[in-house]
Scaffold this active site. Sequence first.
Site, PDB file in Angstrom:
ATOM      1  N   ALA A   4       0.841  -1.198   0.000  1.00 56.23           N
ATOM      2  CA  ALA A   4       0.000   0.000   0.000  1.00 56.23           C
ATOM      3  C   ALA A   4       0.873   1.243   0.000  1.00 56.23           C
ATOM      4  O   ALA A   4       0.428   2.331   0.358  1.00 56.23           O
ATOM      5  CB  ALA A   4      -0.952   0.010   1.190  1.00 56.23           C
ATOM      6  N   SER A   5       2.147   1.061  -0.381  1.00 57.77           N
ATOM      7  CA  SER A   5       3.071   2.171  -0.569  1.00 57.77           C
ATOM      8  C   SER A   5       3.169   3.044   0.680  1.00 57.77           C
ATOM      9  O   SER A   5       3.652   2.613   1.712  1.00 57.77           O
ATOM     10  CB  SER A   5       2.652   2.982  -1.789  1.00 57.77           C
ATOM     11  OG  SER A   5       3.608   3.948  -2.116  1.00 57.77           O
ATOM     12  N   HIS A   6       2.689   4.289   0.597  1.00 55.72           N
ATOM     13  CA  HIS A   6       2.816   5.250   1.703  1.00 55.72           C
ATOM     14  C   HIS A   6       1.569   5.301   2.577  1.00 55.72           C
ATOM     15  O   HIS A   6       1.513   6.094   3.519  1.00 55.72           O
ATOM     16  CB  HIS A   6       3.074   6.648   1.133  1.00 55.72           C
ATOM     17  CG  HIS A   6       1.957   7.149   0.262  1.00 55.72           C
ATOM     18  ND1 HIS A   6       1.842   6.778  -1.048  1.00 55.72           N
ATOM     19  CD2 HIS A   6       0.912   7.959   0.525  1.00 55.72           C
ATOM     20  CE1 HIS A   6       0.763   7.354  -1.570  1.00 55.72           C
ATOM     21  NE2 HIS A   6       0.178   8.077  -0.634  1.00 55.72           N
TER      22      HIS A   6
END
Length: 447
Positions: free
Chosen positions: A94-96
């Site tokens: 979910a990256s950041h």
Amino acid sequence: MKAFKAYDIRGEWGTELNEETAYKIGFFIHRIIDAKTILVGRDMRLSSDTLFEALAQGITDSGCHVDDLGLATTPLVYWATAKYGYEASIQITASHNPKNHNGLKISAKDALPVGYETGLKKLEAIIESDEKCIPVTEKGTIRHIDVKQDYLAFQKQFSGNTDNLNIAIDCSNGMASMFVHDLFGKCNFINDTLDGNFPNHEPNPLEAENQQQIKELVLEKKCDIGLLFDGDADRITFIDEKGNFISPDLIIAFLGNYFIGEQHQKGIVLQDIRSSRSIQEYLDQYQAKVETWRVGRAYAALKLRELDGVYGGELAGHYYFRDFYYSDSALLAASIVLRLLNRFKQEGKTMSQIISKITPYYNSGEINFKVENKQAVMDAVRDHFTNIEKPERFLDFDGYRLDYHDWWLNIRPSNTEPYLRFLCEAKSEDKLKEIINVVTNISHNIK
């Protein structure tokens, strides 16, 4: 489905994205990408192993095979996809986003991004149709592979001598932790262990509160520069020796000193529609041409490939490289920035001095307006300024960008939230304030 976004699939785990959906994505992905074997990597989020199991079960039940990379940065998955000739790959991340989120970044052959317009919309429609997942008789297999040392060797090609530098690095307890010690050696590291709880701060390097630790470390240790990675190591931001955040688009200009100045590579440099005009002005010294395009990997990576551009970047801290299969890599960007800074330091220049030479503009930073009728507000902003004076350049492929002699603005709709995102630059602070006030008033007056 709320988890299907413009660039990837992402949402709160257990509500917007769950095991059942992950299974169906795995089962039906061959409908949008004709692949017999799918490369899969994952980050260290607490739900990533569970998501992988459901996704892999869906893939193998459809008769396709899984090559399991295990823990991996997102750029590692891109690199391995293209390097080893996979027809498709998926990175679980979910990256950041916050720790209770997860997602999937899907790529096709040559690490080409699969976005909503190029496959995710079709996949979403199949899943929403309630078509039954009937496992095939001859199921696929799961094979564990490890290419981390090959990837590290590739990355080291771009590393220069940084013995002259005092460096601070914050990995946000994310995936960059896997490689930073081997790549950058003796540095001042914080949050450099994998932890899906993100105990020290969220893994978004653009948020001011998440920058606080690295800024304090830079000042405490008297560092020449600070590096702040996001959760999956596809984005990076930089802090100068004074503890100031460097706008990521200005690093696009800085990178030109390596690719065009040192390496003499020929071709176009790509920026997104929010990027500073000073990029082109700075790169004029190398006779480089800068092209402007839409925001997001789903568009930027494809455009850079289409143009055969040398490199490109975005205001969000993504940096794309022809030498990296036209994909983005935070570690590669970090290596090049450090080797350049090492050279400039030997000439007596600091990072803040270099950046001050790149831009003569006052910048608003990105401002978010929560509005119901996004298009009406955008049109009103466009009409207000164009009725006063015709712009030198007008772009309308990602919101609107209006360029004038001594200022410019961009106003664009968020792809994921009920916001208009606005940004402007001007040669004078008074002009900047005037533009912000006009746009603010328009956004408040239109229902």
